[in-house]
Write an enzyme that holds these catalytic residues in place. Structure first.
Site, PDB file in Angstrom:
ATOM      1  N   HIS A 494       0.847  -1.203   0.000  1.00 56.34           N
ATOM      2  CA  HIS A 494       0.000   0.000   0.000  1.00 56.34           C
ATOM      3  C   HIS A 494       0.877   1.245   0.000  1.00 56.34           C
ATOM      4  O   HIS A 494       2.064   1.199   0.335  1.00 56.34           O
ATOM      5  CB  HIS A 494      -0.906   0.024   1.228  1.00 56.34           C
ATOM      6  CG  HIS A 494      -0.161   0.208   2.515  1.00 56.34           C
ATOM      7  ND1 HIS A 494       0.457  -0.844   3.176  1.00 56.34           N
ATOM      8  CD2 HIS A 494       0.102   1.325   3.261  1.00 56.34           C
ATOM      9  CE1 HIS A 494       1.043  -0.388   4.274  1.00 56.34           C
ATOM     10  NE2 HIS A 494       0.856   0.919   4.346  1.00 56.34           N
ATOM     11  N   HIS A 576       5.159   6.671  -0.413  1.00 54.70           N
ATOM     12  CA  HIS A 576       6.117   5.561  -0.404  1.00 54.70           C
ATOM     13  C   HIS A 576       5.364   4.253  -0.208  1.00 54.70           C
ATOM     14  O   HIS A 576       4.282   4.224   0.375  1.00 54.70           O
ATOM     15  CB  HIS A 576       7.144   5.743   0.716  1.00 54.70           C
ATOM     16  CG  HIS A 576       6.547   5.672   2.091  1.00 54.70           C
ATOM     17  ND1 HIS A 576       5.924   6.743   2.682  1.00 54.70           N
ATOM     18  CD2 HIS A 576       6.463   4.644   2.983  1.00 54.70           C
ATOM     19  CE1 HIS A 576       5.481   6.402   3.884  1.00 54.70           C
ATOM     20  NE2 HIS A 576       5.789   5.126   4.088  1.00 54.70           N
TER      21      HIS A 576
END
Length: 639
Positions: A494, A576
């Site tokens: 994710h 990120h």
């Protein structure tokens, strides 16, 4: 038979006499008991017995109902010459307590100032640089601000101990240390926590002009009164989320087996142009607390009004009021003229915001020092050039100035309990044996506010961008390879869009669902730019997603900004995708970089569409991630 009865009666009489002697001795002042240790070996053994130390401390706590002592650090000029530099002194303020018997304020406590006594510190350091950290069982924790030395001091028996230097916070460029002091009822030892906060300023920026805030390092000293007492490093992953760090600033108190700081939540990284602006660096004020038993940090928010842009607060302090955690400070409302003093009481620790109730507001601008009882508080007059101490009654609203002054307004005070707890070992309370005939000195601290039911509510929420299934499968192979070599929990692939959302469950779910349903949200592409390695637990090894203004992938940042608006949170950390949670040494980071290249050499050129957003409930203290739960998901349209 008669001889045996006479012996039994004599033995019984002897035991009664010894019990009476113990009872009498347990009510005497510490200075007297120290002298009585020289009377005989039997008395020495009695007075140094941990059970007797516990009983004496219990009696001292109950004696606070009739007398109260406050240890005060103040700055005075002992000479009348104007050119003389002020000197820092420690003084005991002593109060006699009475209960009103009749009238409008019947049964209320009233304190009367009786005397002030300056005390010498048996330490080879200047009082000027010493700061009171906290108090527990008659033991004061002091820190030397010039040399970062930590001392334990019992002024009642004039014992002190300089803790050895810790080897863990040396050479890391820390610019601030947060210290706390408390008691661990499980190990029956006193604990000093020291947190080093590294400074990103002056460090090299990365290629995109970002300063990276490294996670804090924390060390803990357990004082058991033995030769094995020492510092050790403890985990600080509970002081961070995926995108933020919790920063303990000012230690406030130790209460019911818990240490409390006031602090800030800040971003893990900032662009160079944002560093000089506190409003960009910090997200908001938080209360950070530490359980000495499980050695885990927790946090909660201030009352809701503290996050209102029309309200300003100054000089906030946590104190104990009526056996409850209370927040004291000055409140300035833009819609009203003037400043008022407010008291908010924490009803419980449940939920991300706890449950605060504002109990009192009054027109004073003095600095709170300590509560003497349920209706009387000690204040420092910060506007008076003589730095006078004020005695204020919340019920009668009467204000009296005490004959105590300071040439500066840097007062620090703690309500003190006389004890014979040794900081050198031997008769230390922490080594006492549980006994049915010995009153526990911690009887008033047996129930910690950190109950399991409350901690179960101690979570926040995060919005994640979820990659397609084929991308997740590819990323998971890299994750598995890293985890096989370096350990760590299993992560669902994710990209955090908004992290550290602190709202009630129903509110965050409604905001997430209503916002997405009321708008046509299109999907977008995410492009990996490189693999990065961080010192923080939740960004140990991750794929940095390109969010530059010059590329189309700036859309991912725009999605974050849109979500930020509805959750009242501004996420400044670049997107990120974490491949590994944990802590790696510099050598391990090099191995991890090689491992990623072997597992998937083209991963840094990967791009993929984002077609789903998910809302997760997260407990960041659970580093296994087993309690992390997806509670909602929303599909995005993708052309």
């Amino acid at each position: 038979m008669e001889v045996e009865n006479e012996k039994g009666m004599a033995e019984c009489g002897k035991n009664i006499v010894e019990d009476v002697v113990k009872q009498i001795l347990s009510t005497l002042p510490p200075k007297t008991l120290i002298r009585f240790k020289c009377v005989s070996k039997r008395w020495y053994a009695l007075i140094t017995d941990p059970r007797f130390v516990a009983k004496h401390l219990s009696n001292s706590m109950h004696n606070n109902l009739s007398t109260t002592s406050v240890l005060l650090k103040r700055s005075v000029c002992k000479d009348t010459r104007e050119a003389e530099e002020p000197e820092m002194v420690f003084s005991f303020l002593k109060f006699r307590n009475d209960i009103a018997n009749g009238g409008e304020h019947a049964h209320e406590e009233h304190s009367y100032f009786s005397e002030v006594e300056d005390v010498e510190i048996p330490l080879k350091t200047s009082s000027e640089s010493l700061q009171i950290v906290g108090h527990c069982d008659g033991v004061i924790c002091l820190v030397d601000l010039t040399g970062d030395e930590v001392f334990l001091w019992n002024p009642a028996i004039q014992e002190s101990k300089l803790l050895p230097p810790n080897p863990y916070l040396q050479g890391y460029g820390f610019y601030y240390y947060a210290v706390a002091f408390g008691y661990d009822p499980k190990s029956k030892g006193y604990k000093v926590v020291k947190i080093g906060c590294p400074c990103p300023i002056g460090r090299e920026r990365d290629d995109n002009g970002y300063y990276i805030y490294d996670p804090y390092k924390a060390v803990l000293y357990t004082h058991m009164g033995t030769d094995s007492d020492s510092w050790r490093e403890i985990k600080t992953c509970s002081l961070e989320t995926q995108t933020t760090i919790l920063w303990p600033e000012t230690f406030q108190m130790y209460f019911k087996n818990v240490c409390y700081w006031t602090g800030q939540e800040q971003h893990k990284e900032l662009h160079a142009y944002e560093v000089d602006y506190p409003e960009d660096q910090f997200i908001g004020k938080v209360i950070i607390f530490f359980d000495p038993v499980d050695e885990v940090f927790h946090d909660m928010l201030f009352p809701d009004c503290f996050y209102d842009g029309n309200e300003f607060f100054f000089g906030m302090s946590l104190l104990v009021w009526n056996e409850s955690i209370s927040l004291f400070g000055l409140q300035n409302t833009l819609s009203k003229l003037g400043v008022s003093f407010g008291i908010w009481v924490m009803d419980e620790l449940g939920g991300p915001k706890g449950a605060w109730t504002k109990h009192i507001a009054f027109e004073l601008t003095e600095k709170p020092l300590a509560f003497l009882n349920s209706v009387e508080i000690l204040l420092a007059d910060t506007e008076d050039t003589n730095g006078r101490v004020i005695f204020y009654n919340l019920s009668t609203k009467k204000l009296n100035h005490l004959p105590i002054q300071s040439v500066r307004d840097d007062y620090k005070a703690v309500v003190y309990v006389n004890s014979i707890v040794s900081v050198l070992g031997g008769n230390r309370l922490g080594r006492r044996d549980d006994s049915s005939n010995a009153e526990s000195s911690h009887s008033k601290y047996t129930s910690s506010p950190l109950s399991h039911s409350m901690l179960e509510k101690s979570h926040s929420y995060s919005v994640w961008a979820i990659p397609p299934d084929e991308v997740s499968i590819r990323v998971k192979k890299v994750m598995e390879g890293l985890r096989a070599e370096f350990g760590g929990p299993e992560i669902e692939p994710h990209i955090p869009v908004v992290g550290s959302i602190r709202m009630a469950h129903e509110d965050v779910l409604n905001e997430f669902t209503n916002y997405l349903q009321s708008r046509v949200i299109s999907g977008y592409k995410a492009k990996v730019s490189r693999v990065v390695f961080r010192s923080s637990y939740y960004q140990c090894v991750s794929l940095l997603v390109d969010s530059s203004f010059s590329c189309k992938n700036y859309e991912i940042t725009q999605r974050a900004l849109n979500c930020n608006q509805i959750f009242g949170f501004c996420n400044r950390v670049r997107p990120h995708l974490s491949l590994l949670y944990g802590y790696l040494t510099e050598e391990e980071k090099k191995k991890a970089e090689e491992k990623v290249n072997i597992l998937d050499e083209s991963i840094t050129s990967m791009s993929f569409p984002i077609t789903r957003l998910a809302l997760y409930k997260i407990d960041y203290k659970d580093t296994t991630l087993k309690s992390w739960e997806k509670i909602a998901e929303y599909p995005l349209l993708f052309d």
